[in-house]
Scaffold this active site. Sequence first.
Site, PDB file in Angstrom:
ATOM      1  N   ASP A 105       3.334   0.504  12.347  1.00 31.09           N
ATOM      2  CA  ASP A 105       2.083  -0.024  11.784  1.00 31.09           C
ATOM      3  C   ASP A 105       1.792  -1.448  12.249  1.00 31.09           C
ATOM      4  OD1 ASP A 105       1.815   2.377  10.504  1.00 31.09           O
ATOM      5  OD2 ASP A 105       2.572   1.673   8.580  1.00 31.09           O
ATOM      6  N   LYS A 159       0.832  -1.216   0.000  1.00 22.89           N
ATOM      7  CA  LYS A 159       0.000   0.000   0.000  1.00 22.89           C
ATOM      8  C   LYS A 159       0.857   1.253   0.000  1.00 22.89           C
ATOM      9  CE  LYS A 159      -1.917   1.858   4.017  1.00 22.89           C
ATOM     10  NZ  LYS A 159      -1.663   3.285   4.138  1.00 22.89           N
ATOM     11  N   ASN A 160       1.816   1.320   0.935  1.00 21.27           N
ATOM     12  CA  ASN A 160       2.522   2.591   1.102  1.00 21.27           C
ATOM     13  C   ASN A 160       3.539   2.869  -0.009  1.00 21.27           C
ATOM     14  OD1 ASN A 160       0.929   3.233   3.230  1.00 21.27           O
ATOM     15  ND2 ASN A 160       2.383   2.624   4.813  1.00 21.27           N
ATOM     16  N   ARG A 178      -0.192  15.192  13.158  1.00 20.43           N
ATOM     17  CA  ARG A 178       0.685  14.651  12.099  1.00 20.43           C
ATOM     18  C   ARG A 178       1.046  15.794  11.154  1.00 20.43           C
ATOM     19  NH1 ARG A 178      -1.873   9.245   9.633  1.00 20.43           N
ATOM     20  NH2 ARG A 178       0.241   8.922   8.892  1.00 20.43           N
ATOM     21  N   CYS A 204      -5.237   8.309   9.071  1.00 21.47           N
ATOM     22  CA  CYS A 204      -5.540   7.852  10.427  1.00 21.47           C
ATOM     23  C   CYS A 204      -5.104   8.895  11.452  1.00 21.47           C
ATOM     24  CB  CYS A 204      -4.820   6.526  10.690  1.00 21.47           C
ATOM     25  SG  CYS A 204      -5.360   5.195   9.600  1.00 21.47           S
ATOM     26  N   ARG A 237      -9.307   0.443   3.677  1.00 23.03           N
ATOM     27  CA  ARG A 237      -8.386   1.406   3.063  1.00 23.03           C
ATOM     28  C   ARG A 237      -7.058   0.730   2.729  1.00 23.03           C
ATOM     29  NH1 ARG A 237      -6.679   5.859   6.683  1.00 23.03           N
ATOM     30  NH2 ARG A 237      -5.153   5.753   5.042  1.00 23.03           N
TER      31      ARG A 237
HETATM   32  N1  EPU Z   1       6.369  14.176  11.096  1.00 19.01           N
HETATM   33  C1  EPU Z   1       6.600  15.503  11.366  1.00 19.01           C
HETATM   34  N2  EPU Z   1       6.649  16.366  10.314  1.00 19.01           N
HETATM   35  C2  EPU Z   1       6.500  15.954   9.027  1.00 19.01           C
HETATM   36  C3  EPU Z   1       6.286  14.590   8.753  1.00 19.01           C
HETATM   37  C4  EPU Z   1       6.220  13.713   9.827  1.00 19.01           C
HETATM   38  O1  EPU Z   1       6.734  15.910  12.515  1.00 19.01           O
HETATM   39  O2  EPU Z   1       6.560  16.798   8.115  1.00 19.01           O
HETATM   40  C5  EPU Z   1       6.311  13.231  12.221  1.00 19.01           C
HETATM   41  C6  EPU Z   1       4.972  12.514  12.304  1.00 19.01           C
HETATM   42  O3  EPU Z   1       4.033  13.255  13.029  1.00 19.01           O
HETATM   43  C7  EPU Z   1       5.357  11.206  12.972  1.00 19.01           C
HETATM   44  C8  EPU Z   1       6.768  10.951  12.427  1.00 19.01           C
HETATM   45  O4  EPU Z   1       7.244  12.198  11.969  1.00 19.01           O
HETATM   46  O5  EPU Z   1       5.431  11.397  14.354  1.00 19.01           O
HETATM   47  C9  EPU Z   1       6.855   9.963  11.298  1.00 19.01           C
HETATM   48  O6  EPU Z   1       5.901  10.288  10.297  1.00 19.01           O
HETATM   49  P1  EPU Z   1       6.110   9.877   8.781  1.00 19.01           P
HETATM   50  O7  EPU Z   1       6.183  11.125   7.977  1.00 19.01           O
HETATM   51  O8  EPU Z   1       7.215   8.891   8.683  1.00 19.01           O
HETATM   52  O9  EPU Z   1       4.731   9.148   8.472  1.00 19.01           O
HETATM   53  P2  EPU Z   1       3.751   9.391   7.276  1.00 19.01           P
HETATM   54  O10 EPU Z   1       4.509   9.616   6.017  1.00 19.01           O
HETATM   55  O11 EPU Z   1       2.699  10.357   7.641  1.00 19.01           O
HETATM   56  C10 EPU Z   1       3.723   6.879   6.566  1.00 19.01           C
HETATM   57  C11 EPU Z   1       2.679   5.837   6.354  1.00 19.01           C
HETATM   58  C12 EPU Z   1       2.092   5.412   7.691  1.00 19.01           C
HETATM   59  C13 EPU Z   1       3.199   4.925   8.616  1.00 19.01           C
HETATM   60  C14 EPU Z   1       4.331   5.972   8.705  1.00 19.01           C
HETATM   61  C15 EPU Z   1       5.538   5.487   9.490  1.00 19.01           C
HETATM   62  C16 EPU Z   1       1.791   6.397   4.190  1.00 19.01           C
HETATM   63  C17 EPU Z   1       0.683   6.978   3.404  1.00 19.01           C
HETATM   64  N3  EPU Z   1       1.638   6.386   5.509  1.00 19.01           N
HETATM   65  O12 EPU Z   1       3.058   7.965   7.183  1.00 19.01           O
HETATM   66  O13 EPU Z   1       1.246   4.333   7.393  1.00 19.01           O
HETATM   67  O14 EPU Z   1       2.685   4.736   9.907  1.00 19.01           O
HETATM   68  O15 EPU Z   1       4.770   6.349   7.384  1.00 19.01           O
HETATM   69  O16 EPU Z   1       6.051   4.324   8.934  1.00 19.01           O
HETATM   70  O17 EPU Z   1       2.782   5.953   3.642  1.00 19.01           O
HETATM   71  C18 EPU Z   1      -0.502   2.822   7.770  1.00 19.01           C
HETATM   72  O18 EPU Z   1      -0.174   2.261   6.708  1.00 19.01           O
HETATM   73  O19 EPU Z   1      -1.333   2.343   8.572  1.00 19.01           O
HETATM   74  C19 EPU Z   1       0.106   4.101   8.112  1.00 19.01           C
HETATM   75  C20 EPU Z   1      -0.383   4.884   9.042  1.00 19.01           C
END
Ligand code: EPU
Length: 450
Positions: A324, A39-40, A139, A134, A416
């Site tokens: 996750d 998915k990701n 975030r 989610c 999703r």
């Molecule tokens: N963060 C910041 N600023 C940013 C971006 C992130 O402070 O600009 C913080 C976030 O709040 C969090 C941490 O950094 O505390 C890590 O966030 P990250 O950016 O790595 O996560 P994401 O890109 O929002 C993706 C996956 C998530 C998965 C995370 C971590 C997608 C669409 N989502 O989210 O997937 O938990 O990486 O591996 O790729 C899921 O599949 O269930 C899911 C939630």
Amino acid sequence: MVGLYAGRIRQYRKVLILEKYVINGATTLHGEVEISGAKNAAVAIIPAALMVDGVCCIENIPQISDTDMLLTILKELGAKIRYINKSTIEIDARNATYKDAPYDLMRKIRASYYLIGAMLGRFGSAKTTMPGGCNFGVRPIDQHIKGMTALGADVDVKNGFVYADARDGRLHGARIYLDKVSVGATMNIIIAAALAQGRTIIENAAREPHIVDLANFLNSMGADIRGAGTDTVKINGVDKLHGGSYAIIPDQIEAGTYMVAAAATGGEVLLKNVIPRHLECISAKLRETGTIVQENEDSVLVKGASTLRRVNVKTLPYPGFPTDMQPPMGTLLCLANGTSVITEGVYDNRFKYMNELRKMGAEVQVDGRVAVIEGGRRLTGALVQACDLRAGAAMVIAGMCAVGTTIVEDIHYIERGYEDFVGKLNALGADIKIVDFPDNDDSEKIISVV
Ligand code: EPU
């Protein structure tokens, strides 16, 4: 056909029917399961296809509502989408134009943030909603904005929208240090920088397998990206990306979820179409619980232990234990003998599902980012909510292990991200039915669906 919520929410005679999972518990999983595409990775690769000047044939796209929504957004922007079979899709974005995208869809998914990088790369301008997804506490997307700004875009967030414009029509390479290891920011900057002028270096980059997959996809379309999978990614911008074919990697988290389900139910399941190396962080923890995990070339066999042992888990960016997988593992540890401690190292608030597990008899104390689980409890069926995607999967695992019947609400979260979750689990011996429960309060709950 691309159908929004082709899964489980639909309008029916103007009354929204909400479907729920009804799980008859105390089942043991046995057999083989085929793991779908990641998915990701898919949710980044689909937006990135917008930048390709040719036809991309993408295999192993998971059939889930998140990918459906992104494909619909690309279609609205003028891309042609053709299904070759259920998981292989051709995207031809040569005639796509910059215009208002369907914002009601964008705000429902987290991955819509990749449209900032893709639209900036392709059109020099982007307008997207602030991403949905989610709810694990705050975030922010400040690291995405920092990256795009360094690449020469003016970025403004107002009224729930993100506006980004390349100052001189095209982005320029830059050196970007991420203050936080962020999967999304790393991938978004890679996408945007692929067509920027000059060299971009991302330092303190995330290293997840789907980051490597995105880079491999773009490289196979003519990009020049090196170091993906390490903490320093170097992107030499190119003028054009050409068409080609690419197959998305198997989903690490879907595989991990079935591994935990097999272990929790004390079953024996062969997971096919996996990359065992990507599962090592999960396999290692499961082995500590007494579960047997045998790795083959592209499959993994999981045999549940008669008694599960307690373990401590700390979630971290890859190659650490994935956040996750924390909720499915949380369910398993409710069954394991002894006291387990889970420390959530990525998100502020990812233990909401523990309230639901408590309804089933789990004994858990949560304090901020730490959960202490007194395991060895027999779970009992209850009416519970899927608080989010992975929490929903955790509830389904709990329901399969529990005595009696569990009803899981808000299953649209689960759909999703898990392709045919119920079909795959039932084929392994679960007893899960998808049941329509008419919603008495439909006036409040009509959700925009197509
Ligand atoms: N963060 C910041 N600023 C940013 C971006 C992130 O402070 O600009 C913080 C976030 O709040 C969090 C941490 O950094 O505390 C890590 O966030 P990250 O950016 O790595 O996560 P994401 O890109 O929002 C993706 C996956 C998530 C998965 C995370 C971590 C997608 C669409 N989502 O989210 O997937 O938990 O990486 O591996 O790729 C899921 O599949 O269930 C899911 C939630």
